[in-house]
Design a protein around this motif. Structure first.
Motif, PDB file in Angstrom:
ATOM      1  N   TYR A   1      19.646 180.836 -64.337  1.00 20.86           N
ATOM      2  CA  TYR A   1      21.042 181.236 -64.180  1.00 20.86           C
ATOM      3  C   TYR A   1      21.325 182.599 -64.814  1.00 20.86           C
ATOM      4  N   LEU A   2      20.333 183.185 -65.460  1.00 21.97           N
ATOM      5  CA  LEU A   2      20.535 184.466 -66.141  1.00 21.97           C
ATOM      6  C   LEU A   2      20.215 185.659 -65.258  1.00 21.97           C
TER       7      LEU A   2
ATOM      8  N   THR B   1      22.293 181.096 -75.957  1.00 22.73           N
ATOM      9  CA  THR B   1      22.163 181.816 -74.693  1.00 22.73           C
ATOM     10  C   THR B   1      23.501 181.988 -73.987  1.00 22.73           C
ATOM     11  N   TYR B   2      24.233 180.890 -73.850  1.00 21.66           N
ATOM     12  CA  TYR B   2      25.463 180.909 -73.062  1.00 21.66           C
ATOM     13  C   TYR B   2      26.733 180.858 -73.910  1.00 21.66           C
ATOM     14  N   GLY B   3      26.598 180.596 -75.224  1.00 20.69           N
ATOM     15  CA  GLY B   3      27.758 180.552 -76.108  1.00 20.69           C
ATOM     16  C   GLY B   3      28.163 181.930 -76.584  1.00 20.69           C
ATOM     17  N   SER B   4      28.941 181.947 -77.656  1.00 22.90           N
ATOM     18  CA  SER B   4      29.469 183.206 -78.173  1.00 22.90           C
ATOM     19  C   SER B   4      28.398 184.207 -78.599  1.00 22.90           C
ATOM     20  N   PRO B   5      27.207 183.769 -79.107  1.00 25.75           N
ATOM     21  CA  PRO B   5      26.194 184.775 -79.442  1.00 25.75           C
ATOM     22  C   PRO B   5      25.711 185.562 -78.225  1.00 25.75           C
ATOM     23  N   GLY B   6      25.667 184.922 -77.037  1.00 25.90           N
ATOM     24  CA  GLY B   6      25.278 185.619 -75.811  1.00 25.90           C
ATOM     25  C   GLY B   6      23.933 186.315 -75.907  1.00 25.90           C
TER      26      GLY B   6
ATOM     27  N   GLY C   1      21.135 185.684 -74.346  1.00 27.09           N
ATOM     28  CA  GLY C   1      20.294 185.687 -73.158  1.00 27.09           C
ATOM     29  C   GLY C   1      19.083 184.787 -73.327  1.00 27.09           C
ATOM     30  N   VAL C   2      17.995 185.140 -72.627  1.00 28.62           N
ATOM     31  CA  VAL C   2      16.803 184.295 -72.642  1.00 28.62           C
ATOM     32  C   VAL C   2      16.188 184.210 -74.040  1.00 28.62           C
ATOM     33  N   THR C   3      16.442 185.212 -74.877  1.00 25.85           N
ATOM     34  CA  THR C   3      15.964 185.169 -76.265  1.00 25.85           C
ATOM     35  C   THR C   3      16.526 183.956 -77.000  1.00 25.85           C
ATOM     36  N   GLY C   4      17.769 183.601 -76.712  1.00 25.33           N
ATOM     37  CA  GLY C   4      18.376 182.445 -77.348  1.00 25.33           C
ATOM     38  C   GLY C   4      17.670 181.144 -77.006  1.00 25.33           C
ATOM     39  N   LEU C   5      17.209 181.031 -75.746  1.00 22.81           N
ATOM     40  CA  LEU C   5      16.457 179.834 -75.351  1.00 22.81           C
ATOM     41  C   LEU C   5      15.191 179.698 -76.184  1.00 22.81           C
TER      42      LEU C   5
END
Length: 511
Positions: A304-305, A446-451, A453-457
């Motif tokens: 979805y990114l 990834t999808y919350g306030s930090p945003g 992206g794929v790094t968050g996953l």
């Protein structure tokens, strides 16, 4: 409780576990009976011996895993040149088969790592190993029958899930064609564990080396050849031929080796005692499926990114799969080694061997981590020429470096838990680590306030696997191995009783 003396005969053993095994199986048992358990032998000397044995066993096992990994890689290369729809359909088919068939089957078969490794050295009747194999074969067969309706009618299910109709049609046809090879693939996984428990670590490697050139040739002739090739479905047929070749090759090996002596013939008692088998097989399945499903969910979340994050995610996942082959082989080696030693009532050596396995897992993971750090800036260019993809891979790889160490330790500690028959403890640690902590954290980052992206996953999954590896390792290092020997002997006694029960009451049940 004090550790049992190595020269002490357990109730199920003729004289000593090592003597009994060597007497009946000769060279197949050499790997597991090479060193005597003496109180005078120092811990450092035992550690060196165990390290040598584990490394020697890991090399062919890691090569076998790498060969199996290469089969799907060859398919992707072959289909990638047919078109985007064909490649997407094959990827979707592989994901479907992995989650509905492969992961549960590997989990169910993993219970054999526990049952067979201890039975081989502890039971006076070695056909108990074959009895456990029967139960493993029954479990994967039942599982296939349960999921078969979903696989046969996959197309309407995919369309209902809003997949592209053309891709759904191609995916469904690919899955149906490959179903013919599903049974031999699952049986190969079971039989592989049966022979590994008896010290035949190189057998599957030899078989896979023999099958690989056939697989390569079939991917050309059945996909691309202008005379006999038939395109997309040719890759599925190539897989079917490969899977049957793997299964037949391993059966032939058993018939020609002393591993055949542990096969006592079919018995109805194996079917009657499936609940006992499932007591370990279901937690094993939870362990495997929770790990594999986490990867698939990460791929879905990354989709979805956009194309660039998804491409980078695919490259890094492929890299992790490649580097994990060594810890995977080490995990199997330490499972069988520690399990065999428990069956020989050698608590001290089993404990040291398990600790050495964990240490080797850390070393393997550290080397993979170093590679990820060193290659971060250019590794993406091996897979793609897109500068944006290369840059995205370079951002993820340092996080992947930390993941490599934790993942290797998690895999090896899982192997130690299988040798102890403690799969339930591993499942209680792994599942919440991934799905209550790691994956939700990754989605938030990834999808919350930090945003992020794929790094968050990747940060999320890294946290999850780190917690899981710490938890499993703590269970391994705090276990009372003398108590584990007693529990192992009690379990083997119980298995011997239930395996022999039908032979005494119904002598015509076995063939």
């Amino acid at each position: 409780m004090t550790a049992p003396d190595a020269r002490e005969s357990a109730p199920l053993l003729r004289t000593s576990p090592a003597a009994s095994t060597a007497e009946n199986y000769g060279s197949a048992a050499t790997l597991y009976n090479e060193f005597l358990e003496e109180d005078s032998v120092s811990t450092s000397a035992i550690a060196k011996q165990e390290a040598s044995l584990l490394v020697g066993s890991t090399i062919p096992l890691a090569l076998a895993y790498l060969l199996q990994f290469s089969f799907n890689f060859v398919n992707i290369l072959s289909l990638g040149h047919l078109g985007a729809s064909e490649l997407a359909a094959a990827a979707l088919a592989n994901m479907t088969l992995f989650m509905l068939v492969n992961a549960p089957a590997v989990g169910l078969a993993s219970a054999l790592d526990t049952f067979c490794s201890t039975a081989f050295t502890a039971a006076r009747d070695k056909t108990l190993v074959g009895f456990h194999l029967q139960r493993g074969l029954i479990s994967v067969t039942i599982h296939l029958l349960v999921v078969l309706p979903l696989l046969l009618y996959l197309e309407p299910i995919l369309v209902a899930l809003h997949q592209d109709p053309e891709i759904s049609r191609l995916c469904s046809s690919f899955v149906r064609a490959q179903l013919i090879g599903t049974i031999p693939w699952m049986y190969f996984e079971c039989i592989k564990r049966y022979i590994q428990a008896m010290g035949h670590m190189k057998a599957s490697t030899y078989v896979l080396l023999g099958v690989l050139p056939i697989h390569l040739a079939n991917n050309y002739f059945l996909v691309w050849s202008p005379t006999v090739g038939f395109g997309f479905l040719g890759a599925a047929v190539a897989n079917v031929i490969t899977f049957w070749g793997m299964f037949i090759g391993l059966v032939v090996y058993i018939c020609l080796s002393d591993a055949r002596r542990a096969w006592g013939g079919w018995s109805m008692q194996a079917l009657r005692t499936m609940p006992q088998y499932y007591s370990l097989a279901i937690p094993s399945m939870v362990l495997v499926c929770s790990d594999w499903a986490a990867w698939e969910l990460m791929a879905i979340a990354a989709s979805y990114l956009g194309n660039v994050p998804l491409a980078a995610q695919t490259i890094v996942i492929n890299t992790c799969s490649l580097t994990y082959q060594v810890p995977a082989g080490l995990s199997i080696a330490v499972t069988n080694r520690a399990g065999n030693l428990l069956g020989q009532a050698r608590a001290r050596r089993s404990r040291i061997s398990s600790f050495i396995g964990l240490l080797l897992g850390c070393i393997s993971g550290s080397l993979s981590s170093a590679f990820c750090l060193i290659a971060a800036s250019w590794w993406g260019s091996v897979y793609s020429s897109d500068p944006h993809v290369i840059a995205e891979v370079a951002v993820i790889m340092p996080i992947c470096a930390l993941f490599q160490l934790s993942d290797a330790l998690n895999g090896v500690s899982g192997g130690v838990l299988r040798s102890l028959g403690r799969q339930k403890a591993g499942a209680w640690v792994n599942f919440p680590s991934y799905y209550f902590l790691g994956f939700p954290l990754g989605l938030y980052l990834t999808y919350g306030s930090p945003g992020m992206g794929v790094t968050g996953l990747w940060i999320g999954i890294c946290v999850g696997v780190t917690i899981a590896s710490i938890g499993q390792t703590l269970i391994c290092v705090t276990a009372d191995y003398a108590e584990e020997v007693s529990r192992c002997m009690a379990q083997v006694n119980k298995n011997m009783y239930i395996a022999a029960e039908s032979d005494s009451e119904n002598p015509d049940d076995s063939v």
